[in-house]
Design a protein around this motif. Structure first.
Motif, short mmCIF file in Angstrom:
data_model
loop_
_atom_site.label_atom_id
_atom_site.label_comp_id
_atom_site.label_asym_id
_atom_site.label_seq_id
_atom_site.Cartn_x
_atom_site.Cartn_y
_atom_site.Cartn_z
N GLY A 159 0.48 -1.20 0.25
CA GLY A 159 -0.33 -0.01 -0.49
C GLY A 159 0.43 1.15 0.13
O GLY A 159 1.90 1.16 -0.08
N PRO A 160 0.20 2.70 0.07
CA PRO A 160 1.20 3.29 0.56
C PRO A 160 2.67 3.13 1.73
O PRO A 160 2.21 2.59 2.37
N ILE A 161 3.51 3.70 1.25
CA ILE A 161 4.28 3.87 2.29
C ILE A 161 4.79 5.30 2.83
O ILE A 161 4.53 6.58 2.18
N VAL A 162 4.59 5.52 4.35
CA VAL A 162 5.11 6.01 5.49
C VAL A 162 6.79 5.77 6.11
O VAL A 162 7.27 4.82 5.61
N GLU A 163 7.20 7.23 6.18
CA GLU A 163 8.04 6.94 7.55
C GLU A 163 8.67 6.38 8.60
O GLU A 163 7.78 7.16 9.13
N ARG A 164 8.05 5.28 8.47
CA ARG A 164 7.82 4.31 10.26
C ARG A 164 8.89 3.25 10.15
O ARG A 164 9.43 2.53 9.56
N LYS A 165 9.72 3.22 10.99
CA LYS A 165 11.15 2.97 11.90
C LYS A 165 10.55 1.13 11.83
O LYS A 165 9.30 0.60 12.64
N CYS A 166 10.61 0.26 11.17
CA CYS A 166 10.42 -1.83 11.69
C CYS A 166 11.33 -1.69 13.10
O CYS A 166 12.07 -1.78 13.16
N ASN A 191 14.65 -0.78 9.14
CA ASN A 191 14.26 -0.21 7.95
C ASN A 191 13.26 0.72 8.48
O ASN A 191 12.33 0.73 9.24
N ASP A 192 13.54 2.37 7.66
CA ASP A 192 12.48 3.19 8.28
C ASP A 192 11.09 3.64 7.24
O ASP A 192 10.88 4.53 7.17
N LYS A 193 11.25 2.78 6.66
CA LYS A 193 10.37 2.73 5.99
C LYS A 193 9.20 1.85 5.62
O LYS A 193 9.54 0.40 5.19
N MET A 194 7.81 1.47 5.74
CA MET A 194 7.14 0.69 5.64
C MET A 194 5.59 0.84 5.34
O MET A 194 5.10 2.33 4.85
N SER A 195 5.05 0.03 4.39
CA SER A 195 3.94 0.20 4.19
C SER A 195 2.83 -0.40 4.75
O SER A 195 2.84 -0.35 6.03
N LEU A 209 9.02 -2.68 4.11
CA LEU A 209 9.92 -2.62 2.57
C LEU A 209 10.88 -3.77 2.21
O LEU A 209 11.04 -4.59 2.17
N LYS A 210 11.33 -4.02 4.25
CA LYS A 210 12.97 -4.98 3.48
C LYS A 210 12.82 -5.81 4.24
O LYS A 210 12.93 -6.79 3.50
N CYS A 211 12.43 -6.28 4.66
CA CYS A 211 11.96 -7.73 5.87
C CYS A 211 10.66 -7.75 5.97
O CYS A 211 10.48 -8.99 6.19
N LYS A 212 9.98 -7.71 5.66
CA LYS A 212 8.17 -7.97 4.94
C LYS A 212 7.84 -8.58 6.59
O LYS A 212 6.55 -9.03 6.41
N PHE A 213 8.47 -7.59 7.87
CA PHE A 213 7.95 -7.93 8.59
C PHE A 213 6.42 -7.10 9.20
O PHE A 213 6.66 -5.75 8.68
#
Length: 121
Positions: free
Chosen positions: A75-82, A87-91, A111-115
């Motif tokens: 979905g849309p991408i936001v700046e949120r820390k995993c 990683n600093d980007k999550m959908s 977006l990096k580890c799919k957590f």
């Protein structure tokens, strides 16, 4: 609203919809606080351009994606820390899982580890 054709007027400065025209007096734009004569509703057309998600087309990859765009976002991408990999980007995606008078449930995916994690808003 325009008395003659029932269409709203738009602020010539900021483009916001103006409040309805009163019987007498000027009209005040609620957004930019400028005052205008009633003839602002005369029907003159103004053109405004809104730019959403602008990017440089020269930075597209062979697959048609932006170079800075992560693969397979849910979905849309936001700046949120995993919390798992940092990683600093999550959908995100939202669903109304609880009753209508309560907030939505937001599902975030790294977006990096799919957590995946959820948050009740």
């Amino acid at each position: 609203m325009d008395v003659f054709n029932n269409r709203p007027g738009f602020c010539p400065t900021c483009g916001s919809i103006l409040p309805p025209l009163q019987v007498k007096g000027n009209v005040l734009c609620h957004n930019c606080k400028q005052e205008f004569q009633p003839d602002v509703y005369s029907g003159e057309k103004s053109e405004y351009t809104i730019h959403f998600n602008t990017y440089d087309p020269s930075k597209l990859t062979k697959k048609g994606k932006r170079e800075d765009e992560e693969e397979e976002a849910d979905g849309p991408i936001v700046e949120r820390k995993c919390p798992k990999c940092g990683n600093d980007k999550m959908s995100y995606a939202t669903l109304q899982l609880r009753s209508a008078d309560e907030g939505q449930t937001v599902f975030f995916t790294c977006l990096k580890c799919k957590f995946k994690e959820s948050e009740n808003s």
